[in-house]
Design a protein around this motif. Sequence first.
Motif, PDB file in Angstrom:
ATOM      1  N   LYS A   1       0.858  -1.183   0.000  1.00 28.34           N
ATOM      2  CA  LYS A   1       0.000   0.000   0.000  1.00 28.34           C
ATOM      3  C   LYS A   1       0.891   1.230   0.000  1.00 28.34           C
ATOM      4  CE  LYS A   1      -3.618   2.396   2.649  1.00 28.34           C
ATOM      5  NZ  LYS A   1      -4.474   2.357   3.859  1.00 28.34           N
ATOM      6  N   THR A   2       0.554   2.203  -0.843  1.00 23.19           N
ATOM      7  CA  THR A   2       1.331   3.429  -0.888  1.00 23.19           C
ATOM      8  C   THR A   2       0.422   4.627  -1.101  1.00 23.19           C
ATOM      9  OG1 THR A   2       3.099   4.625  -2.050  1.00 23.19           O
ATOM     10  CG2 THR A   2       1.767   3.133  -3.369  1.00 23.19           C
ATOM     11  N   ASP A   3       0.731   5.716  -0.423  1.00 23.19           N
ATOM     12  CA  ASP A   3       0.103   7.002  -0.691  1.00 23.19           C
ATOM     13  C   ASP A   3       1.015   7.752  -1.652  1.00 23.19           C
ATOM     14  OD1 ASP A   3      -2.099   6.683   1.126  1.00 23.19           O
ATOM     15  OD2 ASP A   3      -0.702   7.067   2.763  1.00 23.19           O
TER      16      ASP A   3
ATOM     17  N   SER B   1      -3.655  13.851  -5.099  1.00 20.69           N
ATOM     18  CA  SER B   1      -3.137  12.790  -4.231  1.00 20.69           C
ATOM     19  C   SER B   1      -3.987  11.541  -4.376  1.00 20.69           C
ATOM     20  CB  SER B   1      -3.132  13.251  -2.768  1.00 20.69           C
ATOM     21  OG  SER B   1      -4.451  13.524  -2.324  1.00 20.69           O
TER      22      SER B   1
ATOM     23  N   THR C   1      -4.136   6.908  -3.271  1.00 20.94           N
ATOM     24  CA  THR C   1      -3.654   5.716  -2.577  1.00 20.94           C
ATOM     25  C   THR C   1      -3.718   4.531  -3.529  1.00 20.94           C
ATOM     26  OG1 THR C   1      -4.443   6.523  -0.436  1.00 20.94           O
ATOM     27  CG2 THR C   1      -4.023   4.165  -0.617  1.00 20.94           C
TER      28      THR C   1
END
Length: 226
Positions: free
Chosen positions: A44-46, A63, A65
């Motif tokens: 998981k990455t923002d 932005s 996710t």
Amino acid sequence: MKKLLIFSLLTILSVSYSFAQKDADAKAILSKVSAKYRLYDAVKTDFVFTLDNQQAGVKETQSGTLIARSKSNKFKVTLYSPQTTGKPDVAQEIISDGKTQWTYLKKDNEVQVSNVDNSGEGLNPAKIFTIYEHGYKYIYTGEKKMGGTIYQEIDLTPEDDKKSFFKVRLEIDKAKKQIYSALIFDKNGNRYTYTLKTFVPNVAVADNVFTFDPKAHKGVEVVDLR
């Protein structure tokens, strides 16, 4: 412009690169990144995505996710509406279970359903951390230090000159052996930057995260494009 921003983000996420007859230093760095990522079940990455065109006076930031399970080609991309405070408001979701892809547009309360493109030309955010395995030449251009972190810079150029972009610049965290950012240079003067803000390996994620449930979205219009 928002549609262009989203499309450009997914273009970055779906690019892939080849190791044949390429710079040896770049190959060694990218191989380590790939090997590390393949150890994870799900990540998981923002991220932050920026579109910049100085000639046109355009600069937009969005932005989002990403949750990805690359071994089974499953992913969920959530893009948020611009805001300064409070909880992020979902603007769009792109979800795939490896066979079916759903694109949910919250403003229109519409979800578009399509088959996953397995031709290699389709959009595949699940492959973000192995984006350098087919179809591109690359060269290692050196190290740079930002905020106390050393990044290794690699430039990639497409072997297919019909691509809409002519170069992708990767910044790789030397210590973590992890992609930090990708900068795309397109032929129209646009610069697209995708920057990882967080990275969580082996995140616990239920399989239903990679499907879209119309019942959870009251009144949603389903557009089946299959």
